[in-house]
Design an enzyme around this catalytic site. Sequence first.
Site, PDB file in Angstrom:
ATOM      1  N   LYS B  76      21.341  17.026  20.372  1.00 32.07           N
ATOM      2  CA  LYS B  76      22.363  16.721  19.363  1.00 32.07           C
ATOM      3  C   LYS B  76      21.912  15.511  18.548  1.00 32.07           C
ATOM      4  CE  LYS B  76      27.378  15.826  19.231  1.00 32.07           C
ATOM      5  NZ  LYS B  76      28.565  15.600  20.056  1.00 32.07           N
ATOM      6  N   SER B 171      32.556  18.362  19.225  1.00 35.06           N
ATOM      7  CA  SER B 171      31.692  18.116  18.098  1.00 35.06           C
ATOM      8  C   SER B 171      30.243  18.564  18.292  1.00 35.06           C
ATOM      9  CB  SER B 171      31.700  16.618  17.776  1.00 35.06           C
ATOM     10  OG  SER B 171      31.240  15.915  18.896  1.00 35.06           O
ATOM     11  N   SER B 195      33.832  17.137  23.684  1.00 34.31           N
ATOM     12  CA  SER B 195      32.888  17.568  22.661  1.00 34.31           C
ATOM     13  C   SER B 195      31.753  18.461  23.122  1.00 34.31           C
ATOM     14  CB  SER B 195      32.262  16.347  21.972  1.00 34.31           C
ATOM     15  OG  SER B 195      33.260  15.661  21.266  1.00 34.31           O
TER      16      SER B 195
END
Lengths: 158, 465
Positions: B76, B171, B195
Site C-alpha cells: 500500500k 482504505s 482499512s
Amino acid sequence: MSSLLSAPSALREDALRRLKREMWARAVKLGLRSWVGWRRGFTSKADPQRSGRVTAEVIEHLERLALVDFGSLEAVARLEKAIAFADRLRAVDTDGVEPMESVLEDRCLYLRSDNVVEGNCAEELLQNAHRVVEEYFVAPPGNISLPKQDEQEPFSHI
Amino acid sequence: MLGRTLREVSTALKQGHITPTELCQKCLSLIKKTKFLNAYITVSEEVALKQAEESEKRYKKGHSLGDLDGIPVAVKDNFSTSSIETTCASNMLKGYVPPYNATVVQKLLDKGAVLMGKTNLDEFAMGSGSTDGVFGPVKNPWSYSKQYREKRKQKAHGENEDSNWLITGGSSGGSAAAVAAFTCFAALGSDTGGSTRNPAAHCGVVGFKPSYGLVSRHGLIPLVNSMDVPGILTRCVDDAAIVLGMLAGHDPKDSTTIQDPVKPFTLPTSADVNKLCIGIPKEYLAPELSSEVRSFWSKAANLFESEGAKVIEVSLPHTSYSIVCYHVLCTSEVASNMARFDGLEYGHRCDINVSTEAMYAATRREGFNDVVRGRILSGNFFLLKENYENYFIKAQKVRRLIANDFVNVFNSGVDVLLTPTTLSEAVPYLEFIKEDNRTRSAQDDIFTQAVNMAGFLSCLQDCQQ
C-alpha cells in the site's frame, strides 16, 4: 531584514508594520485571497440551519492552530455534524474509569541502548526538500503570525 | 498459475515448473491488462524484474530464501519504500521518494519477495471506499465478473458498460483489488479502523489485522499511533499465515512492538473445532445489516456448531458507542500526526515566502484534500483546552470500557468472536458518493473499529468460498 534589528525601537515598529502590510498584500496576490474571501463571506451570511456551536472565533482559532482553512460553509457544517456525533459520548457513564492511552499500558516501553548505530545521511535527507542551501533547509521568516480578520487591507490597490 | 495460492506457487518455483522471472512477467502483463481497475499508483517494473532475476539465481544455486522467495507482492502506498515514490495518494507527498524501507517492506524483501508496485488508497488512508485519493478511485474487480454483469443487464438496459462499477471498500482498496485480480499473491495494507478488512470483504479476499504490537509500524506513515497496524491481504488463510510469520516480531525501530519472542507456527492442515468456543456478540445484529450478510453469518455459525464447536451468544455492551469513540480519538491523533507536513523538509511546498505561517498554511491547503482537512480541524476542536476533558479524555475512558468488554468476554471462556465485517456487499460507486466521507466511514467502520481500539487481532474470510 538585518537593518530592522539594529534600528531604534520606534522606527523598528514602523518598519515592521510596513513590512507586514507589504507581505500581506503580496501573500494575498499569491493566493491566500480565497482564504480571506471565504471568511468574509462567512461572517456576512447567517445560515439558520447551523447550530451556531462553531462561532467565528472558534473557526479563526482552529484555522490558526491547525494552519488549515475551512474554505467553505460546507466544511463548517461538517464540523458541526462531527461535534454532534461526538456528543453521543455524554450518555456513557465513565465515573471512576481511567482514560486508556494505549492497549499496551501494562508493558514497559522498549528503550534501546544509547549507542549511535546509524546516521550520516544528511545528503539523502536534503534531497527531499524543495529549498536547500548547503546543508540547511531554507524557511521563510518566522515569528510573523497570520493577520487577524480585522487587520486585512482593502484590495483596491492590487 | 496466477490463480494459485502463495504456497502452491512457491512449491512450483522450488520444483522449477516456473521461474521467478516468468512469474514476474506474467504479473506485470496482467497489471497492464487490468490498469482500468486503478489498483496501482506506481508499478515498479524495473525493480521487480531485477528482484526476480536475483531470486532466479538463488533458486538455480539451490539457496532459496524460503516460501516468499520470488513471490510477487504489492504494498500500500503509505508504506515507505526506498527509492520508490510514496505518495499516500495525496498531493502533499507527490514526488516524495523515501530514503528508507519500512520494516515490514524490508522483511518481505529480505525473504526474496518481488515488489510489483505501490497500491492505491484513500488519501492518507482516511476513508472506507478507496475513492478519495488524488489518483482516482479503485474499481472492484468483481464489477467485471460474470455474476455482476448478469445482474446489471437485468436491471437497466442501454446503460454505459462501465458506469456502475463497484467500490473496493477502503482504505486499502488498491491492495485488495491487486490480490483479487491475481496481479500479486499477497499485499500489505494498513488497518486503523478496518482499512484492511473492509476492502478484503468487498473484494472477496482474506484480510488479516494483527494484534497491536505484533508487527512493526516503522515506515508506515502514521494515522493513529495507538491503533494503526500493518494488515495482510491474501487469497487464502494459509497464505496470510505464511506472510505473518515473516513479518511478526519485535523491531528496535518501533518501540511499540512487544518484546516477547515470536515462535514460528504453521496452521494445522485440518481444523479441529471440538474444543472451540465461539461467541456471537448480540449487539452486532444491527438493523442496517443486509439480509444477505445476516444469512451468511448464520450459516457460518451453524457450520461451526455442526462441526462440534460451542456457539454462544455474548454481549459487548458498549458497542453502540465504539464508533463515536473511534471518531474522536482518530481525528485527535490525526490532527497531531498531520502537523508534520509543512513543506520544509519533504513533500509539497507552495511558492509563498512571506512568513513560515503563511507558507505552512498555503502548503497544507494545496496539499490536503477536504477529507484530511476536515479531520484535522475536527481533531483540533476536540483537543482545545475547553473541550479536552469532555471529548478527548472522555473518549479515552470509553475506549477502556470497550476494551474491557472484549477482555471480559474472552475471560469467560470464549476463544473467538464471529461477526460480520461490513453491513452489506460492495455498493456501486455512484451510490457510495451520495454521502460524504465522514458519514460513510461512520457507517462502514461500525463492525471493524472496536477491535482496533481494543488492540486485538481480527481475520476476515469470504463466506462464499
